[in-house]
Design an enzyme around this catalytic site. Sequence first.
Site, mmCIF file in Angstrom:
data_model
loop_
_atom_site.group_PDB
_atom_site.id
_atom_site.type_symbol
_atom_site.label_atom_id
_atom_site.label_comp_id
_atom_site.label_asym_id
_atom_site.label_seq_id
_atom_site.Cartn_x
_atom_site.Cartn_y
_atom_site.Cartn_z
ATOM 1 N N SER A 64 -25.052 -24.433 5.681
ATOM 2 C CA SER A 64 -24.298 -23.382 4.987
ATOM 3 C C SER A 64 -24.975 -22.854 3.722
ATOM 4 O O SER A 64 -24.514 -21.856 3.170
ATOM 5 C CB SER A 64 -22.904 -23.887 4.628
ATOM 6 N N LYS A 67 -25.877 -19.298 3.715
ATOM 7 C CA LYS A 67 -24.888 -18.240 3.448
ATOM 8 C C LYS A 67 -25.162 -17.525 2.130
ATOM 9 O O LYS A 67 -24.755 -16.378 1.935
ATOM 10 C CB LYS A 67 -23.476 -18.844 3.460
ATOM 11 N N TYR A 191 -25.817 -16.682 13.601
ATOM 12 C CA TYR A 191 -25.267 -17.646 12.635
ATOM 13 C C TYR A 191 -25.840 -19.056 12.868
ATOM 14 O O TYR A 191 -26.265 -19.725 11.926
ATOM 15 C CB TYR A 191 -23.738 -17.639 12.737
ATOM 16 N N TYR A 243 -16.280 -25.125 -0.784
ATOM 17 C CA TYR A 243 -15.024 -25.112 -0.025
ATOM 18 C C TYR A 243 -13.893 -25.679 -0.864
ATOM 19 O O TYR A 243 -13.760 -25.349 -2.032
ATOM 20 C CB TYR A 243 -15.187 -25.897 1.303
ATOM 21 N N VAL A 261 -23.661 -28.835 5.496
ATOM 22 C CA VAL A 261 -23.351 -30.120 6.147
ATOM 23 C C VAL A 261 -24.585 -30.930 6.512
ATOM 24 O O VAL A 261 -24.468 -32.079 6.940
ATOM 25 C CB VAL A 261 -22.464 -30.012 7.420
HETATM 26 N N1 LIG Z 1 -20.598 -26.514 5.914
HETATM 27 C C1 LIG Z 1 -21.586 -26.194 6.718
HETATM 28 O O1 LIG Z 1 -22.755 -26.373 6.396
HETATM 29 C C2 LIG Z 1 -21.191 -25.657 8.033
HETATM 30 C C3 LIG Z 1 -22.324 -25.035 8.801
HETATM 31 C C4 LIG Z 1 -22.298 -25.345 10.249
HETATM 32 N N2 LIG Z 1 -23.379 -24.669 10.893
HETATM 33 C C5 LIG Z 1 -20.970 -24.948 10.850
HETATM 34 O O2 LIG Z 1 -20.762 -23.819 11.076
HETATM 35 O O3 LIG Z 1 -20.130 -25.747 11.124
#
Ligand SMILES: NC(=O)CC[C@H](N)C(=O)O
Length: 309
Positions: A64, A67, A191, A243, A261
């Site tokens: 993520s 992003k 994505y 988050y 993650v």
């Molecule tokens: N928090 C994350 O890094 C989520 C990214 C992961 N690719 C997902 O969409 O679940």
Amino acid sequence: MPDLQTIVGEIHRELSPRFGEGRVADYIPQLARVRSDRFGIAVQTVDGDVHLAGDADVSFSIQSISKVFTLTIALGKLGDAIWKRVGREPSGTAFNSIVQLEREAGIPRNPFINAGALAITDLLLAGHPPKEAIGEILRFVRYLADDEDIVIDHEVARSEAATGYRNAALANFMRSFDRLNHPVEHVLGVYFHQCAIAMSCRQLARAGLYLAAGGSNPLTGYRVVSRLRARRINALMLTCGHYDGSGDFAYHVGLPGKSGVGGGILAIAPGKASIAVWSPGLNEVGNSALGTVALEMLAARTGWSVFGA
Ligand SMILES: NC(=O)CC[C@H](N)C(=O)O
């Protein structure tokens, strides 16, 4: 304050008995294979110095954290028009939550939760087939880090595509509200590939430097975004980058940050440095457990919190 290299070395040494803490993400099978006792940190200052410790040169899945980069590209292409598609408020829910989407008619709360990132990725598909959109994101990240060796880990992308039911649900749900312009499978494909970009802490800290240095990269002289835009991206990272743990991260660390993650966190000390940490074990809200502790130690020892030393 002791010199930065000493601080970075001490953080690594003091945390070493705790390496392996937290839980490695296992809903993406390829991520579950990463050793949980990895730990890296890189502090890239706006003056051009870099301080490293641990596995700072080992690549990991940025997930993520990508992003931040896709948001930057979308703002560059479309400017404030993106805010018709995605909000700027913390969600107070998990990164992959669907609950708000129904109540808020398919407009995700912010660009850093999965739904919001999917909306941004959809914008990047305008006028491009998915392959080119993926290429554009990768080229941008290489340009930011000034490093042509950065690649996408296709195994990770495939692994997530095979198990990405939640993201497929989010994308289909948004599409049902007419909030995606492109086919769901194209949006998901791009994505999953942006999330699968593999970078080391050293590369990631360098890529984030524009956010620490008022929008341009002082190492290369490239202007990436305006000063105002850099400040605003930092504001979003501070309020939404972790988050449902964003408040806690601000409380403990006090820096704009974006987690993934894969266990990475990119944190920005405006005017000072761009920092990348990596430790794959996650806390209950899906942010790197020891990465957060390392950044709390760094902020305390440098006095870099945006809320004051
Ligand atoms: N928090 C994350 O890094 C989520 C990214 C992961 N690719 C997902 O969409 O679940």
